[in-house]
Enzyme design. Structure first.
Site, PDB file in Angstrom:
ATOM      1  N   HIS A 282     -16.147 -30.299 -41.341  1.00 41.06           N
ATOM      2  CA  HIS A 282     -17.177 -29.336 -40.961  1.00 41.06           C
ATOM      3  C   HIS A 282     -17.199 -29.244 -39.444  1.00 41.06           C
ATOM      4  O   HIS A 282     -17.020 -30.256 -38.751  1.00 41.06           O
ATOM      5  CB  HIS A 282     -18.553 -29.788 -41.486  1.00 41.06           C
ATOM      6  CG  HIS A 282     -19.593 -28.714 -41.423  1.00 41.06           C
ATOM      7  ND1 HIS A 282     -20.306 -28.461 -40.274  1.00 41.06           N
ATOM      8  CD2 HIS A 282     -20.020 -27.833 -42.357  1.00 41.06           C
ATOM      9  CE1 HIS A 282     -21.140 -27.448 -40.511  1.00 41.06           C
ATOM     10  NE2 HIS A 282     -20.987 -27.053 -41.751  1.00 41.06           N
ATOM     11  N   GLU A 335     -19.270 -27.443 -49.675  1.00 42.98           N
ATOM     12  CA  GLU A 335     -18.527 -26.666 -50.663  1.00 42.98           C
ATOM     13  C   GLU A 335     -17.883 -27.536 -51.744  1.00 42.98           C
ATOM     14  O   GLU A 335     -17.716 -27.095 -52.877  1.00 42.98           O
ATOM     15  CB  GLU A 335     -17.440 -25.828 -49.974  1.00 42.98           C
ATOM     16  CG  GLU A 335     -17.963 -24.621 -49.207  1.00 42.98           C
ATOM     17  CD  GLU A 335     -18.320 -24.958 -47.772  1.00 42.98           C
ATOM     18  OE1 GLU A 335     -18.148 -26.137 -47.373  1.00 42.98           O
ATOM     19  OE2 GLU A 335     -18.798 -24.066 -47.043  1.00 42.98           O
TER      20      GLU A 335
END
Length: 399
Positions: A282, A335
């Protein structure tokens, strides 16, 4: 020195006369102030206003958090019920919009519901006569943002079903936001366990700092455009695979690995080749993504082979990265387990990112409302690196 006893006026900072050097992608650049929330990447923590987003997902309804984002405080019992009823009443589409959806679905048969949402939102905004946020007061802006946010699940599920050769399912006002979304998607009223799992996912993804889609919404808002136009731009940004398109791709990674005995070989090959492993990493977090941690817990409540396989893949990816890329922090992002949870709840993979949009539209709406109170247009600069001008323009060639 003050003149005639008046207070001294603070000096106004000089406006830069040329471009200011900033990191690529504006990484870490503060572009405004916000009261909506923040992401503290080195702590693995993010919040909506003054509350932990994960605690909100664990303890409150989606509608309560929506109220918080739009009104600045959590509702009491009466306010919660009234707000839920109001937003539920806004789920229905006008006849004109509803009649246009089959054509939109046919046009987007290859690109999917999220692509169709851009067109449908534009049509909805035009049919409602939404005015530029620059020309209306805050109450009208909030009403427009509520109405537009509320119809997004209706539009997305209708476009999906039409693309599958099915009739859209009319929304029900007696169901919660999450339950109604699942009902419109499948045509069957969902059970409480799956409803709550999806609701917690939705709450956890309402807002997340100045990500690409949120920033896009705020840039468009700064021009004074109407709410629908701002949301269309945000949807366009979300559709990119590097932003909102990863939940199904993370599941594709699990499918590609296939079995536990293939995990190490598959991962090592990708890491050594420098390939990206979808569902990991991320741009903000340097520790575990708190959303991933929460969703892993939700997935484990379901149990089963898929969950155990996902947990093992996560464990081996982190171990192999520690071996091959020592010192590099790379953990699962939202996700990875979002895809697992949505799969367990029976959502089709082509609806993973649209489901994300059903949550994020509330965060976009809150950002639009906040940005609309600041009339300064967002207008950064670029550094020119082309051929040094001016170059003499050559004459046109004779025919």
């Amino acid at each position: 020195m003050p003149i005639n006893g008046s207070a001294a006026v603070p000096a106004v900072p000089a406006v830069p006369t040329g471009p200011v050097e900033v990191p690529r992608g504006l990484a870490g650049v503060v572009v405004t102030e916000t009261r909506l929330g923040d992401v503290r990447g080195y702590e693995g923590f993010y919040h909506y206003r003054q509350y932990s987003a994960v605690e909100l997902a664990e303890n409150r309804s989606f509608e309560d958090v929506w109220y918080l984002m739009f009104h600045g405080e959590l509702p009491d019992a009466g306010q919660s019920a009234a707000f839920a009823a109001r937003t539920a009443s806004l789920r229905h589409l006008s006849a004109g919009v509803r009649e246009a959806l089959p054509a939109i679905a046919r046009a987007g048969v290859l690109s999917g519901p999220l692509s169709g949402l851009r067109t449908a939102l534009s049509l909805f905004g035009a049919s409602q006569g939404l005015r530029p946020v620059y020309d209306i007061d805050d109450d009208r802006r909030r009403a427009d943002a509520l109405a537009t946010s509320a119809v997004v699940p209706t539009l997305l599920t209708a476009l999906y079903r039409l693309g599958q050769g099915l009739e859209p399912v009319e929304p029900r006002e007696d169901l919660s936001y999450a339950a109604n979304y699942l009902y419109m998607l499948t045509g069957a009223e969902p059970d409480a366990v799956r409803t709550r799992a999806i609701e917690q996912y939705l709450i956890s993804t309402i807002d997340h700092g100045f990500n690409a889609s949120t920033f896009t919404a705020r840039v468009i808002t700064s021009t004074g455009a109407d709410v629908a136009a701002c949301l269309v731009g945000a949807v366009g940004a979300l559709s990119g695979p590097l932003h909102g398109g990863a939940p199904s791709r993370a599941l594709d990674t699990l499918d590609a690995i296939g079995t536990a005995d293939r995990i190490d070989g598959w991962i090592r090959e990708r890491v050594l080749a420098g390939d990206r492993i979808m569902g990991f990493g991320h741009p903000v977090y340097r520790t575990e993504d708190p959303r991933s941690r929460m969703l892993r817990g939700i997935a484990r409540q379901f149990g089963g082979d898929l969950v155990e396989f996902a947990v093992e893949v996560e464990r081996r990816v982190e171990a192999i990265l520690a071996e091959l890329k020592p010192g590099r922090e790379l953990h699962t992002n939202v996700e990875f387990y979002a895809g697992v949870v949505m799969e367990l709840c029976g959502l089709p993979r082509e609806m993973f990112t649209p489901t994300f949009a059903c949550a994020r539209v509330v965060g976009w709406g809150a950002n639009i409302l906040e940005q609309a109170r600041d009339s300064k247009i967002i207008r950064p600069a670029a550094r020119y690196v082309g051929v040094e001008p001016p170059v003499v323009v050559p004459p046109a060639s004779a025919a």
